[in-house]
Enzyme design. Sequence first.
Site, PDB file in Angstrom:
ATOM      1  CG  HIS A 131      -1.441   0.944   1.723  1.00  0.00           C
ATOM      2  ND1 HIS A 131      -2.269   1.847   0.311  1.00  0.00           N
ATOM      3  CD2 HIS A 131      -1.466   2.477   2.256  1.00  0.00           C
ATOM      4  CE1 HIS A 131      -2.967   3.112   1.215  1.00  0.00           C
ATOM      5  NE2 HIS A 131      -2.229   3.278   1.955  1.00  0.00           N
ATOM      6  CG  HIS A 136       0.604   6.528  -0.017  1.00  0.00           C
ATOM      7  ND1 HIS A 136       0.014   7.806   0.236  1.00  0.00           N
ATOM      8  CD2 HIS A 136       0.213   5.705   0.502  1.00  0.00           C
ATOM      9  CE1 HIS A 136      -1.411   7.605   1.108  1.00  0.00           C
ATOM     10  NE2 HIS A 136      -0.717   5.787   1.872  1.00  0.00           N
ATOM     11  CD  GLU A 177      -4.592   5.959   2.272  1.00  0.00           C
ATOM     12  OE1 GLU A 177      -4.446   5.433   1.687  1.00  0.00           O
ATOM     13  OE2 GLU A 177      -3.837   6.896   2.950  1.00  0.00           O
ATOM     14  CB  SER A 196      -2.682  -0.218  -2.656  1.00  0.00           C
ATOM     15  OG  SER A 196      -3.887   0.231  -1.213  1.00  0.00           O
TER      16      SER A 196
END
Length: 278
Positions: A131, A136, A177, A196
């Site tokens: 993730h 990111h 997010e 993700s």
Amino acid sequence: MTETEGTTTVAEAPEARGDHVIEQGWAEYGELDHAIWRRLFERQSKLMPGRACGEYLRGLRDLGVAADGIPNFERLSEILDRATGWRIVAVPGLVPDEVFFQHLAERRFPATNWIRRPEQMDYLQEPDVFHDLFGHVPLLMSPVFADYLQAYGRGGLKALGLGALKNLARLYWYTVEFGLIKREEGLRVYGSGIVSSHGESVYCLESASPNRIAFDLMRIMSTDYRIDDFQECYFVIDSFDQLFEATRPDFTPYYQALEGRPAIEPGALLAEDRLIEI
Ligand code: PHE
Ligand code: FE
């Protein structure tokens, strides 16, 4: 820290480091760890073209994050540093808010070094290294987004002092997010929690169920979110510049205006919301 003669001081113990930074321990990953990465990587990178925004896709390509195994943070940091001056540091899972914000404010992205187990391929409550890196880091290759996340870190330190963390955390959730962006070609994903996730990267763009609402800063900072299921609403930006401009002003008066206002439920739709069609 003062020099001591050959003894390990408390201050040198990892948990005592104020910044919570640890070694990634890349050499300690086993074959199973790398195999899990490969499976996740292959599955997600196939889904991204036509779903993720161009900035994300370019970032992923330019990073050279590969399918072959869990990347070494140091090597990735060299590439990222050259592009936008950000680096990746390893931390043991979630860190205190203040520590997290301080890292962002100094252009360091704290990434966990552990990877999920085979039975967790589709569902995780806490971020793992897949993730954090796949989700990111690609966008941090983009200068506008890189500046946004640093500004967010500074804003976080300020919000902590003002007791407004809850409001600011919602902004992170619904942009960094779980953000969507409207492009000429159609809706695209930029949120790391979506890119993700195998299930959510399809659901958020194709399902008729969630509300997709045009970006509105105060609306977002009033809206609760759920961490245990796909989102019931997504907020859609027109451009990263829009996001950057909207978040540039001093939030202090915004926080004051929001104080005491009841939270909006994640699934709620308000009369003034502008819905974005898929
Ligand atoms: N401008 C915000 C403040 O004054 C900080 C911020 C910047 C928050 C970017 C989020 C994103 O608090
Ligand atoms: Fe995340």
